[in-house]
Write an enzyme that holds these catalytic residues in place. Structure first.
Site, PDB file in Angstrom:
ATOM      1  N   ASP A 116      -3.787  65.155   1.116  1.00 41.13           N
ATOM      2  CA  ASP A 116      -3.531  66.593   1.013  1.00 41.13           C
ATOM      3  C   ASP A 116      -3.554  67.080  -0.431  1.00 41.13           C
ATOM      4  O   ASP A 116      -3.471  66.301  -1.383  1.00 41.13           O
ATOM      5  CB  ASP A 116      -2.194  66.958   1.663  1.00 41.13           C
ATOM      6  CG  ASP A 116      -1.022  66.163   1.084  1.00 41.13           C
ATOM      7  OD1 ASP A 116      -1.223  64.979   0.734  1.00 41.13           O
ATOM      8  OD2 ASP A 116       0.081  66.719   0.970  1.00 41.13           O
ATOM      9  N   GLU A 145       1.547  64.321   2.116  1.00 41.10           N
ATOM     10  CA  GLU A 145       2.519  63.676   1.220  1.00 41.10           C
ATOM     11  C   GLU A 145       3.329  64.704   0.451  1.00 41.10           C
ATOM     12  O   GLU A 145       4.477  64.463   0.090  1.00 41.10           O
ATOM     13  CB  GLU A 145       1.795  62.741   0.239  1.00 41.10           C
ATOM     14  CG  GLU A 145       2.718  61.878  -0.599  1.00 41.10           C
ATOM     15  CD  GLU A 145       3.334  62.585  -1.790  1.00 41.10           C
ATOM     16  OE1 GLU A 145       4.509  62.314  -2.109  1.00 41.10           O
ATOM     17  OE2 GLU A 145       2.641  63.422  -2.405  1.00 41.10           O
TER      18      GLU A 145
END
Length: 396
Positions: free
Chosen positions: A83, A141
Site C-alpha cells: 500500500d 501496512e
C-alpha cells in the site's frame, strides 16, 4: 564466493531491468490501504508471466502463493507490503505518481517489486532447496488495524504454517549496497490517542462565565509528559507525542471543546497497558478538577516488533557471506512502528533494512516525505539478498 551466491547474483543482474520497470509502474500507480485492487491484479499478472500460476487472494487485496523445493521440508514465509500513503509526490521523475494525493513514500513499491524479483529468481532455483516458501504480498501496512493482523486472522500463517518469516524494508539512512539488522526488540508498539476536552464556551473577556477547554487541554498535555519522564521505567524506551490540537476559531471566543490527537510508543506490553491507563486517568482527572470533562479514546495499534535472536543471527551471517561483512551494519532501536510486528509475535521473524541512500545523486529524503526516492540499484541488492536468505534458511 559459493556457486549459489554467484548464481543468484547473476539472476539478479539479468532480471534487474524488468524489476526496475515493475517498481516504476507500481510507483506511478499507488493505491491507499485496503484499496490496492489494481496493485494486487498487477502482482498476479506478473507472477503468471513468471510461470507461477497458483497465486490467490487473501483479505481481498492481498496475494499469496507457495513455491515448492525439490523435496518436502520446512516452510518459511517472505513478506512485502503493497500500500501507499496519502501524500502528494514532489519528485520530478518520469515515474511520478499519477494518482494525485497518493504516493509510495514509504518504499512499499520497492518491497513489492523486490519480492516479485525474489519469486522469479527462486522459481529458477527450486532444485537448490528443500521445503516450501510462502510469499505474502500484504495490503494495508500503513493503516490500523494493519493488514498483517487481518491476514493472520484469515489464516496466512496456516496451511502450511511457516517456521520463520522474513521482511525487508527500505532505509534512506543507510547507503545503497548495505543492509542493517538488529536482534531482539527493534521497533516500537504504536497506539493512537484521541482526547476530547469539553468545557463551556464564552467571551474571552468574561472568564467567570466559561470553563476554558483550551486551558484544560494545555494542562493535560503538560501533565501527560510526566508519564514518560516520571512514571516510566527509564530502561524501557517510551514516547508520548501530540501532533494535533484543534479548538476555537478566533482570539476572543472560548470554544466549547478542544480535540487533541497523539501517539504512544514503547517496547513492553505490560508497561504499554499501564501507560495507556495513566493517559486516561490523568486526562479525566485534570479536566474534572478544572470544571470540565475529557473523553479519551485509545485506538490500539501495532505491538512492538521483535526479531528472533537465533534466526536473525543466521540471517546476519548469510548476509555477510552474500554481501561482504563491511556491508552489513547493526541497527539501533527504532521508535517507528510496523505491522510486521504482528507476525513476530506468532512465529520467529526477522525484519531487516535495505539501504537506499545515495548522497551523490541527491537521494537522501526520509520515508513519509513528498521527496522520498531510492537509488534503484538497491533493487538488485534487495531481491538477490532475500532470495539467498530464503534458500540459506531452508537448507540450514
Amino acid at each position: 564466493m559459493s556457486d549459489l551466491i554467484q548464481k543468484i547474483k547473476s539472476l539478479s543482474d539479468a532480471y534487474f531491468e524488468e524489476i526496475l520497470e515493475i517498481r516504476r509502474h507500481i510507483h506511478s500507480n499507488p493505491e491507499l490501504s485496503f484499496q490496492e485492487h489494481n496493485t494486487a491484479s498487477f502482482i498476479e499478472e506478473k507472477l503468471k508471466s513468471f510461470g507461477l500460476k497458483d497465486a490467490h487472494r487473501i483479505a481481498e487485496t492481498g496475494v499469496t502463493f507457495c513455491l515448492e523445493g525439490k523435496k518436502p521440508g520446512k516452510t518459511i514465509a517472505l513478506r512485502a507490503d503493497i500500500d501507499a500513503l496519502p501524500i502528494t509526490e514532489a519528485n520530478d521523475v518520469p515515474y511520478k505518481s499519477k494518482n494525485e494525493g497518493v504516493m509510495h513514500a514509504c518504499g512499499h513499491d520497492v518491497h513489492t517489486s523486490n519480492l516479485l524479483g525474489v519469486a522469479k529468481i527462486l522459481s529458477q532455483l527450486t532444485d537448490k532447496f528443500e521445503g516450501t516458501i510462502k510469499f505474502i504480498f500484504q495490503p494495508a501496512e500503513e493503516k490500523s488495524p494493519g493488514g498483517a493482523s487481518i491476514l493472520i486472522k484469515e489464516g496466512i500463517l496456516e496451511n502450511p504454517t511457516p517456521e520463520t518469516i522474513l521482511g525487508q524494508h527500505v532505509m534512506p539512512l543507510i547507503p545503497e549496497g548495505k543492509v542493517g539488522f538488529r536482534s531482539g526488540k527493534y521497533m516500537a508498539s504504536a497506539d493512537e490517542v484521541y482526547l476530547t476536552v469539553k468545557g463551556k464556551g464564552g467571551h474571552a473577556a468574561m472568564p467567570e462565565t466559561f470553563v476554558d477547554p483550551i486551558a484544560i487541554a494545555s494542562q493535560i498535555i503538560v501533565s501527560l509528559q510526566q508519564i514518560v519522564s516520571r512514571i516510566a521505567n527509564p530502561k524501557i524506551p517510551s514516547v508520548l507525542s501530540f501532533g494535533k490540537i484543534a479548538g476555537g476559531n478566533v482570539n476572543n471566543v472560548i470554544p466549547d471543546e478542544v480535540k487533541i490527537d497523539g501517539t504512544f510508543r514503547t517496547f513492553d506490553e505490560d508497561w504499554r497497558k499501564v501507560a495507556l491507563q495513566k493517559i486516561k486517568d490523568i486526562s479525566t482527572s485534570i479536566a474534572s478538577s478544572m470544571g470540565g470533562s475529557c473523553e479519551v479514546h485509545i485506538a490500539s495499534g501495532y505491538p512492538f516488533l521483535v526479531n528472533d535472536e537465533a534466526y536473525t543471527k543466521r540471517n546476519v551471517e548469510a548476509a555477510k557471506a552474500y554481501m561482504g561483512e563491511e556491508n552489513v551494519v547493526e541497527l539501533d532501536l527504532w521508535m517507528a512502528a510496523e505491522d510486521f510486528a504482528f507476525y513476530t509475535h506468532q512465529v520467529p521473524g526477522c525484519f531487516y533494512r535495505l539501504g537506499t541512500r545515495n548522497e551523490a545523486k541527491g537521494i537522501t529524503s526520509g520515508v513519509h516525505t513528498p521527496t522520498f526516492n531510492i537509488d534503484e540499484n538497491a533493487l538488485k541488492t534487495g531481491m538477490g539478498l532475500m532470495a539467498y536468505l530464503a534458500i540459506n534458511e531452508l537448507n540450514n
